[in-house]
Design a protein around this motif. Structure first.
Motif: not given
Ligand SMILES: *Cc1c(COP(=O)(O)O)cnc(C)c1O
Ligand SMILES: [Zn+2]
Length: 401
Positions: A376-401
């Motif tokens: 947590f000391k260096d948020g920018a480095s963590v943001a860089e670490m995960v920048k290529n991760r895809d986090v989809p935003l879906l309607e609840v009805s579109a969830l495939t679980i």
């Protein structure tokens, strides 16, 4: 108790100036051999080791739960690196998120024990946050001078604890500016009788005694399977010297057999100690810091001479690694071991990986990497670490679980 100069060997009575009056070198406090039960009391944290710390009455001890951090065994990287036993000393578990709490706890308590009424210091971030927390608790004003480009979360944390903070142009990049900041802060601390809170033996050999409790804990946590090799990041060099001092005292007083080989790890972009080590020099090589690793940007390492003296005496060595190797190690710790640390906290592992890749010979026995600060000391480095991760935003009805 006396203090011995790490540079010229002069002895100074304890309680006198904070650096050698003959040559200006860093002082190392010396103790009497403690009795066999020295660490067997019920007290937790750094004061468990009070027999080998500067004398502070119980009523002056400022505590927040520092120390007593876990030694986490590697479940994945050990095998990959061909090691039987690899451990991470996880200092992110300290109250303000880095091992600097051990220094602040010792230093602020020592300030009260001496009857001083304020603290003054410099910091790249973590030392400031730690001192600010303990000073707040001790109700002492704390005047702090920081790097121009200090990691944002670190600055916010210092301000949250109520310290008074000034940024200095060029500090953390230019060695000349660094030296002048140190000089001015030392002069002010003397003129006003304020405690000098710079985390280096050269500036405060009392506060720095807190660091060696890391070594005492590792020795206890590993028991008979004593560490063969310990990797620590090095900016100013104080963490390295402090941990060495802890292992050295255990061995000198017959409380442990032998001591581990210690490796200091620096970023290539601020490798003043590593370059001098390779060249066989006594003083850190000059040159600005171009590394982006917060906490390791110290172009004029105050404990560089002391660290190099240990290495020259055959006690330890130094390697440097690229910033990108450190970021890669930060990611490995999170993904492979579940350990979330700031980049500086991953430098030790990056150094270990470098030495394994180079085929450096190791003594048999456990290897320990010091993970010096939390993610947590260096948020920018963590943001860089995960920048290529895809986090989809879906309607609840579109969830495939
Ligand atoms: C201060 C710090 C270091 C470097 O310690 P030095 O004593 O300056 O060598 C390494 N990691 C973290 C997280 C730090 O806060
Ligand atoms: Zn000296």
């Amino acid at each position: 108790m006396i203090a011995i100069c790490s540079a010229c060997g002069s002895a100074a009575p304890a309680g006198t100036p904070y650096s050698c009056s003959v040559c200006g070198g860093a002082l190392l406090l010396q103790y009497e051999r403690p009795d066999a039960n020295w660490n067997k009391g019920a007290v937790q944290g750094i004061w468990k080791y009070a027999a080998l710390l500067p004398d502070v009455p119980v009523g002056s001890r400022i505590e927040l739960g520092e120390g007593g951090t876990p030694l986490v065994r590697s479940v994945s990287l050990a095998g990959r690196l061909g090691l039987d036993a690899l451990y991470f000393k996880y200092e992110g578990g300290n109250p303000t998120g880095s091992y600097k709490d051990r220094i602040a706890a010792m230093g602020v308590s020592w300030t009260l024990a001496q009857g001083k009424e304020a603290c003054i210091g410099t910091s790249s971030g973590n030392a400031g946050a730690a001192a600010a927390a303990y000073a707040a608790r001790a109700k002492l004003p704390y005047h702090l001078y920081v790097l121009e480009n200090m990691a944002e979360a670190k600055l916010a944390q210092v301000l949250a604890y109520g310290a008074s903070v000034t940024k200095v142009v060029g500090f953390g990049y230019s060695p000349d500016v660094g030296e002048e900041v140190f000089e001015r802060v030392v002069a002010a601390s003397k003129a006003r009788n304020w405690e000098m809170m710079v985390t280096a033996f050269r500036f405060n050999p009392y506060a720095m005694e807190g660091v060696k409790t890391i070594a005492f804990e590792i020795a206890e946590q590993l028991g008979d399977a004593a560490a063969a090799r310990v990797y620590a990041p090095a900016g100013g060099g104080g963490l390295y010297v402090g941990i060495w001092k802890g292992f050295d005292e255990l061995s000198r007083f017959g409380l442990a057999e032998g001591k581990p080989h210690m490796v200091a790890v620096q970023p290539d972009g601020c490798a003043n100690i590593a370059v001098a080590y390779r060249q066989g020099d006594k003083h850190p090589a000059p040159g600005p810091a171009t590394s982006r690793i917060s906490g390791l940007q110290v172009p004029n390492p105050p404990d560089g001479d002391a660290a190099l003296a240990l290495m020259a005496a055959g006690d330890g060595s130094c390697v440097s690694v690229a910033d990108d190797d450190i970021y890669a190690a930060q990611r490995l710790l999170a993904e492979e071991e579940g350990i979330f640390c700031e980049p500086a906290g991953a430098a030790a592992l990056a150094g270990l990986i470098r030495e394994r890749d180079n085929g450096t010979t190791f003594d048999r026995g456990p290897v320990v990497c010091i993970v010096s600060g939390v993610g947590f000391k260096d948020g920018a480095s963590v943001a860089e670490m995960v920048k290529n991760r895809d986090v989809p935003l879906l309607e609840v009805s579109a969830l495939t679980i």
